[in-house]
Scaffold this motif. Structure first.
Motif, PDB file in Angstrom:
ATOM      1  N   CYS A   1      29.052   0.858   7.660  1.00 12.45           N
ATOM      2  CA  CYS A   1      27.805   0.670   8.405  1.00 12.45           C
ATOM      3  C   CYS A   1      26.894  -0.305   7.663  1.00 12.45           C
ATOM      4  O   CYS A   1      26.331  -1.224   8.262  1.00 12.45           O
ATOM      5  CB  CYS A   1      27.110   2.024   8.603  1.00 12.45           C
ATOM      6  N   TRP A   2      26.753  -0.134   6.350  1.00 13.57           N
ATOM      7  CA  TRP A   2      25.905  -1.043   5.569  1.00 13.57           C
ATOM      8  C   TRP A   2      26.461  -2.450   5.562  1.00 13.57           C
ATOM      9  O   TRP A   2      25.707  -3.426   5.554  1.00 13.57           O
ATOM     10  CB  TRP A   2      25.702  -0.521   4.143  1.00 13.57           C
ATOM     11  N   ARG A   3      27.796  -2.583   5.576  1.00 14.91           N
ATOM     12  CA  ARG A   3      28.383  -3.934   5.655  1.00 14.91           C
ATOM     13  C   ARG A   3      28.017  -4.594   6.984  1.00 14.91           C
ATOM     14  O   ARG A   3      27.799  -5.807   7.046  1.00 14.91           O
ATOM     15  CB  ARG A   3      29.897  -3.875   5.462  1.00 14.91           C
ATOM     16  N   LYS A   4      27.925  -3.801   8.056  1.00 13.11           N
ATOM     17  CA  LYS A   4      27.494  -4.341   9.352  1.00 13.11           C
ATOM     18  C   LYS A   4      26.046  -4.822   9.287  1.00 13.11           C
ATOM     19  O   LYS A   4      25.694  -5.820   9.907  1.00 13.11           O
ATOM     20  CB  LYS A   4      27.651  -3.297  10.453  1.00 13.11           C
ATOM     21  N   VAL A   5      25.215  -4.100   8.542  1.00 14.28           N
ATOM     22  CA  VAL A   5      23.824  -4.531   8.354  1.00 14.28           C
ATOM     23  C   VAL A   5      23.814  -5.925   7.733  1.00 14.28           C
ATOM     24  O   VAL A   5      23.145  -6.838   8.221  1.00 14.28           O
ATOM     25  CB  VAL A   5      23.038  -3.544   7.458  1.00 14.28           C
ATOM     26  N   LEU A   6      24.574  -6.078   6.646  1.00 16.89           N
ATOM     27  CA  LEU A   6      24.589  -7.355   5.930  1.00 16.89           C
ATOM     28  C   LEU A   6      25.166  -8.488   6.771  1.00 16.89           C
ATOM     29  O   LEU A   6      24.772  -9.639   6.609  1.00 16.89           O
ATOM     30  CB  LEU A   6      25.372  -7.214   4.627  1.00 16.89           C
ATOM     31  N   ALA A   7      26.105  -8.168   7.651  1.00 15.27           N
ATOM     32  CA  ALA A   7      26.733  -9.191   8.488  1.00 15.27           C
ATOM     33  C   ALA A   7      25.964  -9.466   9.775  1.00 15.27           C
ATOM     34  O   ALA A   7      26.257 -10.440  10.469  1.00 15.27           O
ATOM     35  CB  ALA A   7      28.159  -8.761   8.843  1.00 15.27           C
ATOM     36  N   SER A   8      24.970  -8.652  10.070  1.00 22.84           N
ATOM     37  CA  SER A   8      24.235  -8.800  11.336  1.00 22.84           C
ATOM     38  C   SER A   8      23.540 -10.154  11.419  1.00 22.84           C
ATOM     39  O   SER A   8      23.123 -10.721  10.400  1.00 22.84           O
ATOM     40  CB  SER A   8      23.192  -7.690  11.485  1.00 22.84           C
ATOM     41  N   PRO A   9      23.397 -10.670  12.632  1.00 24.49           N
ATOM     42  CA  PRO A   9      22.665 -11.937  12.789  1.00 24.49           C
ATOM     43  C   PRO A   9      21.230 -11.854  12.268  1.00 24.49           C
ATOM     44  O   PRO A   9      20.719 -12.818  11.690  1.00 24.49           O
ATOM     45  CB  PRO A   9      22.681 -12.182  14.299  1.00 24.49           C
ATOM     46  N   GLN A  10      20.613 -10.698  12.436  1.00 28.03           N
ATOM     47  CA  GLN A  10      19.231 -10.526  11.978  1.00 28.03           C
ATOM     48  C   GLN A  10      19.153 -10.644  10.451  1.00 28.03           C
ATOM     49  O   GLN A  10      18.299 -11.360   9.925  1.00 28.03           O
ATOM     50  CB  GLN A  10      18.677  -9.154  12.419  1.00 28.03           C
ATOM     51  N   HIS A  11      20.040  -9.937   9.775  1.00 28.74           N
ATOM     52  CA  HIS A  11      20.016  -9.996   8.312  1.00 28.74           C
ATOM     53  C   HIS A  11      20.352 -11.401   7.822  1.00 28.74           C
ATOM     54  O   HIS A  11      19.702 -11.905   6.899  1.00 28.74           O
ATOM     55  CB  HIS A  11      20.983  -8.980   7.694  1.00 28.74           C
ATOM     56  N   GLN A  12      21.338 -12.009   8.430  1.00 31.40           N
ATOM     57  CA  GLN A  12      21.723 -13.358   8.007  1.00 31.40           C
ATOM     58  C   GLN A  12      20.559 -14.334   8.166  1.00 31.40           C
ATOM     59  O   GLN A  12      20.363 -15.208   7.324  1.00 31.40           O
ATOM     60  CB  GLN A  12      22.963 -13.831   8.783  1.00 31.40           C
ATOM     61  N   ALA A  13      19.775 -14.164   9.223  1.00 33.56           N
ATOM     62  CA  ALA A  13      18.626 -15.050   9.443  1.00 33.56           C
ATOM     63  C   ALA A  13      17.524 -14.818   8.411  1.00 33.56           C
ATOM     64  O   ALA A  13      16.754 -15.739   8.113  1.00 33.56           O
ATOM     65  CB  ALA A  13      18.081 -14.846  10.858  1.00 33.56           C
ATOM     66  N   LEU A  14      17.436 -13.603   7.865  1.00 31.38           N
ATOM     67  CA  LEU A  14      16.370 -13.255   6.925  1.00 31.38           C
ATOM     68  C   LEU A  14      16.838 -13.222   5.466  1.00 31.38           C
ATOM     69  O   LEU A  14      16.023 -13.042   4.558  1.00 31.38           O
ATOM     70  CB  LEU A  14      15.790 -11.879   7.291  1.00 31.38           C
ATOM     71  N   LYS A  15      18.107 -13.406   5.259  1.00 28.86           N
ATOM     72  CA  LYS A  15      18.728 -13.251   3.947  1.00 28.86           C
ATOM     73  C   LYS A  15      18.051 -14.088   2.858  1.00 28.86           C
ATOM     74  O   LYS A  15      17.870 -13.626   1.734  1.00 28.86           O
ATOM     75  CB  LYS A  15      20.204 -13.625   4.058  1.00 28.86           C
TER      76      LYS A  15
END
Length: 169
Positions: free
Chosen positions: A41-55
């Motif tokens: 689940c946490w890996r999905k957070v990191l791979a999400s478009p939202q996280h990638q945009a804010l990374k």
């Protein structure tokens, strides 16, 4: 933002419970069963478009922001605020529910620690979304929240170990 807090709790309790094999086995069984799904689940957070945009502004892990991230004087733009809200609702909330459900199998103290930590993180995110704090303040506070959570989980594990030792004949 990873499941390390659950791992710390489980290791603290299970690792400290080496003199009480049934309890250690119970805790390690919970970890073996629940951790893979929580980690996924946490890996999905990191791979999400939202996280990638804010990374670039918040990094992958709350416990290790860069110096540049911590000194960022910018406030969240409206698009960033929307991405944060979506990230929280669509990705973080389900992972947190899983972690809380798993922690409930271990001990109520772990649930309380995680719930408090999540509430603090949510309040921090709300301040960023509402433009009350900067990105630098946000990542610095997130780091402090994670550090505090880890310390509380370790202390809880030690307290549970002491309780187990006292309850043995």
């Amino acid at each position: 933002m990873k499941a390390i807090f659950l791992g710390i709790a489980l290791l603290a309790i299970g690792g400290c419970a080496s003199k009480t094999p049934p309890e250690a086995a119970r805790v390690h069984g919970i970890a073996a069963t629940d951790a893979p799904a929580i980690d996924a689940c946490w890996r999905k957070v990191l791979a999400s478009p939202q996280h990638q945009a804010l990374k670039e502004k918040m990094g992958d892990h709350a416990d290790s922001p860069t110096a540049a991230m911590k000194s960022n004087p910018a406030k969240a733009a409206p698009r960033e605020a929307a991405l944060l809200q979506s990230l929280q609702q669509d990705y973080l909330a389900p992972c947190r529910r899983m972690a809380l459900e798993s922690a409930a199998k271990v001990h109520p103290a772990i649930v309380a620690i995680l719930a408090d930590s999540y509430a603090r993180a949510d309040a921090n995110t709300a301040q960023l979304i509402n433009r009350e704090i900067t990105w630098g303040e946000y990542v610095s506070e997130n780091q402090a929240i994670v550090t505090h959570r880890r310390a509380e989980l370790l202390a809880a594990g030690e307290a549970m170990q002491r309780d187990q030792q006292r309850s043995r004949p």
